[in-house]
Design a protein around this motif. Structure first.
Motif, PDB file in Angstrom:
ATOM      1  N   ARG A   1      14.661  -1.154  -4.213  1.00  0.00           N
ATOM      2  CA  ARG A   1      13.237  -1.436  -4.413  1.00  0.00           C
ATOM      3  C   ARG A   1      12.410  -0.188  -4.095  1.00  0.00           C
ATOM      4  O   ARG A   1      12.773   0.634  -3.253  1.00  0.00           O
ATOM      5  CB  ARG A   1      12.784  -2.605  -3.538  1.00  0.00           C
ATOM      6  N   ALA A   2      11.283  -0.066  -4.772  1.00  0.00           N
ATOM      7  CA  ALA A   2      10.441   1.127  -4.625  1.00  0.00           C
ATOM      8  C   ALA A   2       9.816   1.181  -3.242  1.00  0.00           C
ATOM      9  O   ALA A   2       9.374   0.159  -2.701  1.00  0.00           O
ATOM     10  CB  ALA A   2       9.355   1.133  -5.687  1.00  0.00           C
ATOM     11  N   ARG A   3       9.790   2.379  -2.671  1.00  0.00           N
ATOM     12  CA  ARG A   3       9.153   2.600  -1.380  1.00  0.00           C
ATOM     13  C   ARG A   3       7.995   3.587  -1.486  1.00  0.00           C
ATOM     14  O   ARG A   3       7.473   4.031  -0.477  1.00  0.00           O
ATOM     15  CB  ARG A   3      10.194   3.092  -0.363  1.00  0.00           C
ATOM     16  N   TRP A   4       7.634   3.952  -2.717  1.00  0.00           N
ATOM     17  CA  TRP A   4       6.395   4.691  -2.971  1.00  0.00           C
ATOM     18  C   TRP A   4       5.988   4.412  -4.416  1.00  0.00           C
ATOM     19  O   TRP A   4       6.715   3.749  -5.166  1.00  0.00           O
ATOM     20  CB  TRP A   4       6.559   6.179  -2.679  1.00  0.00           C
ATOM     21  N   SER A   5       4.845   4.887  -4.815  1.00  0.00           N
ATOM     22  CA  SER A   5       4.286   4.518  -6.112  1.00  0.00           C
ATOM     23  C   SER A   5       5.050   5.123  -7.285  1.00  0.00           C
ATOM     24  O   SER A   5       4.974   4.615  -8.401  1.00  0.00           O
ATOM     25  CB  SER A   5       2.826   4.952  -6.186  1.00  0.00           C
ATOM     26  N   ARG A   6       5.772   6.232  -7.053  1.00  0.00           N
ATOM     27  CA  ARG A   6       6.498   6.940  -8.102  1.00  0.00           C
ATOM     28  C   ARG A   6       5.575   7.343  -9.254  1.00  0.00           C
ATOM     29  O   ARG A   6       5.950   7.292 -10.428  1.00  0.00           O
ATOM     30  CB  ARG A   6       7.657   6.095  -8.627  1.00  0.00           C
TER      31      ARG A   6
ATOM     32  N   SER B   1       1.316   5.996   3.593  1.00  0.00           N
ATOM     33  CA  SER B   1       0.526   4.766   3.702  1.00  0.00           C
ATOM     34  C   SER B   1      -0.493   4.643   2.582  1.00  0.00           C
ATOM     35  O   SER B   1      -1.236   3.658   2.527  1.00  0.00           O
ATOM     36  CB  SER B   1      -0.194   4.721   5.055  1.00  0.00           C
ATOM     37  N   ARG B   2      -0.548   5.613   1.681  1.00  0.00           N
ATOM     38  CA  ARG B   2      -1.517   5.596   0.578  1.00  0.00           C
ATOM     39  C   ARG B   2      -0.830   5.701  -0.774  1.00  0.00           C
ATOM     40  O   ARG B   2      -1.362   6.280  -1.709  1.00  0.00           O
ATOM     41  CB  ARG B   2      -2.514   6.748   0.752  1.00  0.00           C
ATOM     42  N   GLY B   3       0.353   5.159  -0.877  1.00  0.00           N
ATOM     43  CA  GLY B   3       1.079   5.188  -2.129  1.00  0.00           C
ATOM     44  C   GLY B   3       2.014   6.359  -2.279  1.00  0.00           C
ATOM     45  O   GLY B   3       2.781   6.429  -3.236  1.00  0.00           O
TER      46      GLY B   3
ATOM     47  N   ARG C   1       0.817  -1.216   0.000  1.00  0.00           N
ATOM     48  CA  ARG C   1       0.000   0.000   0.000  1.00  0.00           C
ATOM     49  C   ARG C   1       0.849   1.264   0.000  1.00  0.00           C
ATOM     50  O   ARG C   1       0.369   2.330  -0.352  1.00  0.00           O
ATOM     51  CB  ARG C   1      -0.945   0.011   1.201  1.00  0.00           C
ATOM     52  N   LYS C   2       2.122   1.154   0.371  1.00  0.00           N
ATOM     53  CA  LYS C   2       2.974   2.336   0.352  1.00  0.00           C
ATOM     54  C   LYS C   2       3.616   2.563  -1.007  1.00  0.00           C
ATOM     55  O   LYS C   2       4.249   3.599  -1.212  1.00  0.00           O
ATOM     56  CB  LYS C   2       4.070   2.230   1.420  1.00  0.00           C
ATOM     57  N   ARG C   3       3.460   1.615  -1.938  1.00  0.00           N
ATOM     58  CA  ARG C   3       4.048   1.795  -3.265  1.00  0.00           C
ATOM     59  C   ARG C   3       3.076   1.496  -4.402  1.00  0.00           C
ATOM     60  O   ARG C   3       3.476   1.082  -5.482  1.00  0.00           O
ATOM     61  CB  ARG C   3       5.301   0.934  -3.412  1.00  0.00           C
ATOM     62  N   THR C   4       1.797   1.715  -4.151  1.00  0.00           N
ATOM     63  CA  THR C   4       0.809   1.563  -5.206  1.00  0.00           C
ATOM     64  C   THR C   4      -0.254   2.635  -5.086  1.00  0.00           C
ATOM     65  O   THR C   4      -0.542   3.117  -3.983  1.00  0.00           O
ATOM     66  CB  THR C   4       0.145   0.176  -5.153  1.00  0.00           C
ATOM     67  N   ARG C   5      -0.822   3.020  -6.223  1.00  0.00           N
ATOM     68  CA  ARG C   5      -1.926   3.964  -6.250  1.00  0.00           C
ATOM     69  C   ARG C   5      -3.231   3.259  -6.622  1.00  0.00           C
ATOM     70  O   ARG C   5      -4.238   3.922  -6.898  1.00  0.00           O
ATOM     71  CB  ARG C   5      -1.651   5.084  -7.252  1.00  0.00           C
TER      72      ARG C   5
END
Length: 688
Positions: A385-390, A651-653, A40-44
C-alpha cells in the motif's frame, strides 16, 4: 446606548443544549481524525490537508471549551437552588451524567493514536500541552467531585472513563515530547562510552611485552546482504527499518561515520531503482510515525497494557450504564436525547479504540515483530500500500506571468491588507496541477545518482559531487558542450540558474508541441522528465521556498523582473503560452542581454531565449542532456535543504525532493558524514 437584553427563552435554550452540541461535535471530530489523518501522508489534496488541519485545531478547542461549559452549568445549578427567582433552564439532578460526559471530553483531548501533531512545530509545544493536561484533568476531577452525592449512580463508569482519558492525554503529551527535535536528537545519541580505563591499561602494558598480529580486513561485498538478488517486500521493510535506525540522526543534523556511509552505499549500489525508492518510502513512513503519531508510547509493554485496559474499561462502563439506565434517566424528550448521547459516546469510544487497535495490528512495526513463519500469511496488499502520494505538483513560469494580472481594486485591497503573498499562492493553487512520479523518472534519477556515487569513493569526492548543479552533467556529455553552455550555470546564483533553465525548458518544450511523437522512446521519455522536473522545481520555488531557503538568493527580484518583461511582450492581454514563446524566440540573442540592457533589470527572459536557441542547435539529443542537468539541479536543492524541513514533508503527502535527499545520503553523497579512523591492519597483543 445599552444593548437589548437576550431573551429568556434563548438563554434557556443555550443553557440546555450548549455543551450537548459541542460534545457531539467533539465526537465527530475524533472520528474524522482517526479515519482521515492516515491519508495525509499519501495525498496531495490541499482541501483534505486543510480539512484535517482544521479538525486538529478545533478538536482541542471544542473539548476544552465544553469542559468549561459543563463546569459552569454545575455552578449555575447550585446557584439556582439558592435563588428561585432565576430562570431554570437546566434540569436538576443530572450532574452525574454531565460529569460522565466530561470524562469523555478528557479522552478526546488525548486524541487518536494516528495523529498527535500536524507539523513539527506542534511537537515543540509539548510543555504547553503538559500545562493543559494538568489544568484539564483538575477541571474534570472538580466536575466529578461536584457530582458526587448520595444519589450518584454513575461514579463507577465515570471513574473508568476518567482514568482512560487521563492515560490518553498523558500519552499524547509524552508523544509530543518525544517528537520534539531536542528530545529526538537526544534519543539518537549512542550510549556514553568512556573506553577502557586508561590508567589501568598503562600499568598492564608497562609490565608486558607486545607482539604485532596481522588482522584480516573483510572485503567489501562479502556480506551476504550485499548481492544483486532481488529482495522480497518484507525483506525491504526489514532493511528500511535497519537503515532508519542508523540514519534517523540526519533529521537533527547528526554526523554519521564513514563506516555507516560505506555500508549503506554498498547496499544501495546493488539495488534496483524501484527497490531503492521503496526502501526510502518505508523509511520515511517510520520517520512520520515517530514524529507525528503515538507509536513511541504505544509500541512498548506499558503501551500494550494501557490499550487492553482502556478497551475493557470503556466496555465495562458501557455495561454499567446499560444496567443502570432506567434508574438514571426519566421519560422526558430531553432524557431520551441524553440517553442516546451517552450511548453514542460509549459506542463511539469503543469503535475508535477498536480502529486504533486494528491500525496498530496492521502497522509496519507489527509486521516486523512477527515471526518469519507468520509473515508468509500477511496479505501482500498490506505491504505494497502507498505510504506517500507518489506525485509532484507542477507549475510553469509563463503561466505564472500570464495569470499574474488582477483588477486594480483587488491590487489596492491586497496592498492595504498586506496579503499579496496569500493572493499569489491562491492563484497558483488554482492553476497548478500534479503529475505522477513514473517508473521512468525514478529509474533515471536513481541511475544518475548511482553514477555519481560510484565516482565518490571518499568524503571529499562526495562533497564535490554534492556541489555540482549542472556543470558535471555538461562535462560528462562533452567538453565542447560544457564550454558552450557553462555560462548558464557558473555565471548565476543557483535560483537564477534554475529559473534560467526552467524558462529554456519551457521554450524548447512549447516549440515542439506540434511535432509528432518521435519513434525514439528515449527522446520522448527525456522530454517528459525534463518538463516534469522543471515545472516541479518552479512550483517549489514559488509555493514552498522554505525547501530551498539556503540556496535562494535574490530570486524574487529576478522573478518579478522576468515576469514584467514577459507581460510587456504579451501586451497584458489574453494570449496563449505558445504565442508568447514564439514572440520570445523571434528575438535574436547573439549579443548577451546584459551587454545591451545593463544591470538595471534582473530579467532572465532573453538569457533563457539564448540558452534555448543554443540547446536547439546541439547535434545530440538535447532532452537527454537537459534531463541530466535537471537531476543535478534538483539534487543540489535537496542536499542543501535543512534536514528538519525534509522531516516535515512525509506528513504533507511526501516530496520527491525529500526522497532524493535521503537517497543521496544512502548513496554516500550527503554532507553529514565524518571520517572515521579505519580499523588498523595490525594490533598490539600483550604477552608475558
Amino acid at each position: 446606548m445599552a444593548l437589548p437584553p437576550i431573551p429568556i427563552k434563548v438563554k434557556r435554550l443555550w443553557e440546555a443544549w450548549n455543551f450537548r452540541v459541542f460534545i457531539i461535535l467533539s465526537l465527530l471530530l475524533q472520528a474524522l481524525l482517526v479515519l482521515a489523518s492516515p491519508f495525509r501522508k499519501r495525498t496531495r489534496s490541499k482541501l483534505l490537508l486543510v480539512f484535517i488541519w482544521l479538525a486538529y485545531l478545533l478538536s482541542d478547542w471544542i473539548a476544552a471549551f465544553s469542559i468549561g461549559l459543563i463546569s459552569n452549568s454545575q455552578e449555575d445549578s447550585e446557584s439556582e437552588s439558592e435563588d428561585a427567582c432565576k430562570p431554570k433552564g437546566k434540569p436538576k439532578g443530572r450532574e452525574d451524567v454531565t460529569a460522565f460526559w466530561a470524562s469523555f471530553l478528557l479522552l478526546h483531548l488525548g486524541g487518536p493514536d494516528t495523529i498527535t501533531s500536524f507539523s513539527l512545530e506542534d511537537n515543540e509545544f509539548w510543555l504547553r500541552h503538559l500545562i493543559g493536561l494538568i489544568l484539564q484533568v483538575l477541571a474534570t476531577a472538580y466536575i466529578f467531585y461536584q457530582s458526587l452525592t448520595d444519589q450518584s449512580k454513575l461514579w463507577i463508569p465515570t471513574t473508568m472513563v476518567f482514568v482512560v482519558g487521563t492515560i490518553k492525554y498523558v500519552e499524547r503529551t509524552r508523544a509530543l515530547y518525544l517528537g520534539s527535535l531536542s528530545r529526538f536528537g537526544y534519543s539518537v545519541l549512542p550510549e556514553p562510552n568512556p573506553g577502557p580505563d586508561f590508567k589501568q591499561a598503562i600499568e598492564i602494558y608497562s609490565s608486558m611485552r607486545t607482539v604485532v598480529v596481522k588482522m584480516q580486513t573483510p572485503e567489501v561485498g562479502t556480506n551476504p546482504v550485499y548481492n544483486w538478488k532481488p529482495l522480497e517486500e518484507i525483506q525491504l521493510l526489514e532493511e528500511a527499518y535497519r537503515q532508519f535506525e542508523i540514519f534517523k540522526g540526519l533529521i537533527v543534523g547528526l554526523l554519521l561515520s564513514s563506516k555507516d556511509r560505506e555500508l549503506s552505499r554498498d547496499f544501495f549500489l546493488t539495488r534496483t531503482a524501484s527497490e531503492a525508492f521503496r526502501l526510502i518510502e518505508y523509511e520515511l513512513n517510520f520517520m512520520y510515525e515517530v514524529l507525528h503519531t503515538k507509536v513511541n508510547v504505544v509500541r512498548c509493554p506499558t503501551g500494550y497494557l494501557f490499550r487492553v485496559f482502556s478497551f475493557f474499561s470503556i466496555l465495562g462502563a458501557l455495561m454499567v450504564v446499560s444496567i443502570k439506565e432506567r434508574f438514571m434517566f426519566g421519560d422526558k424528550k430531553s432524557d431520551v436525547f441524553d440517553v442516546r448521547l451517552t450511548y453514542a459516546l460509549l459506542i463511539g469510544a469503543l469503535g475508535l479504540e477498536a480502529i486504533s487497535v486494528l491500525m496498530l495490528i496492521f502497522s509496519d512495526r507489527t509486521l516486523l515483530a512477527l515471526k518469519r513463519s507468520w509473515r508468509k500469511v500477511v496479505p501482500k496488499i498490506i505491504l505494497t500500500r502507498a505510504r506517500w502520494s507518489r506525485s509532484v505538483s507542477k507549475y510553469d513560469m509563463i503561466s505564472y506571468c500570464l495569470n499574474n494580472d488582477a483588477p486594480k481594486w483587488m491590487d489596492t485591497l491586497v496592498v492595504y491588507l498586506g496579503a499579496k503573498e496569500i493572493l499569489e499562492k491562491m492563484k497558483i493553487w488554482r492553476f497548478s496541477s500534479s503529475g505522477p512520479v513514473s517508473g521512468d523518472l525514478v529509474e533515471f534519477i536513481f541511475e544518475e545518482l548511482r553514477m555519481k556515487s560510484r565516482t565518490a569513493n571518499d568524503l571529499r569526492a562526495a562533497m564535490d559531487a554534492c556541489s555540482q548543479r549542472g556543470d558535471w552533467a555538461l562535462l560528462q556529455t562533452s567538453r565542447a558542450i560544457y564550454f558552450e553552455l557553462k555560462w548558464s550555470i557558473v555565471e548565476y546564483q543557483y535560483a537564477e540558474s534554475l529559473l534560467l533553465w526552467h524558462l529554456a525548458t519551457e521554450l524548447c518544450y512549447l516549440q515542439e508541441t506540434e511535432i509528432k511523437p518521435s519513434a525514439d522512446d528515449d527522446h520522448g521519455n527525456s522530454r517528459q522528465i525534463c518538463k516534469l522536473l522543471s515545472d516541479y522545481m518552479f512550483y517549489l520555488l514559488v509555493m514552498k521556498p522554505v525547501l530551498m531557503t539556503p540556496v535562494l538568493g535574490n530570486w524574487q527580484i529576478v522573478l518579478q523582473d522576468t515576469c514584467a518583461e514577459a507581460q510587456r511582450i504579451s501586451g497584458r492581454r489574453s494570449i496563449s503560452k505558445k504565442s508568447v514563446c514564439e514572440k520570445i524566440l523571434e528575438v535574436k540573442t547573439k549579443i548577451r542581454p546584459l551587454a545591451v540592457k545593463g544591470n538595471k533589470s534582473k530579467s532572465l527572459l532573453f538569457d533563457a531565449c539564448r540558452l534555448a536557441q543554443d540547446l536547439s542547435e546541439l547535434k545530440i539529443n538535447k532532452w537527454k542532456l537537459m534531463s541530466k542537468v535537471w537531476v543535478e539541479l534538483v539534487s543540489y536543492a535537496a542536499i542543501n535543504c535543512r534536514p528538519n524541513v525534509h522531516a516535515q514533508q512525509p506528513s504533507r503527502g511526501g516530496e520527491l525532493l525529500t526522497f532524493i535527499w535521503l537517497l543521496m545520503n544512502h548513496l554516500g553523497l550527503g554532507t553529514q558524514f565524518y571520517e572515521q579512523e579505519r580499523q588498523a591492519g595490525t594490533k598490539m597483543v600483550p604477552q608475558k
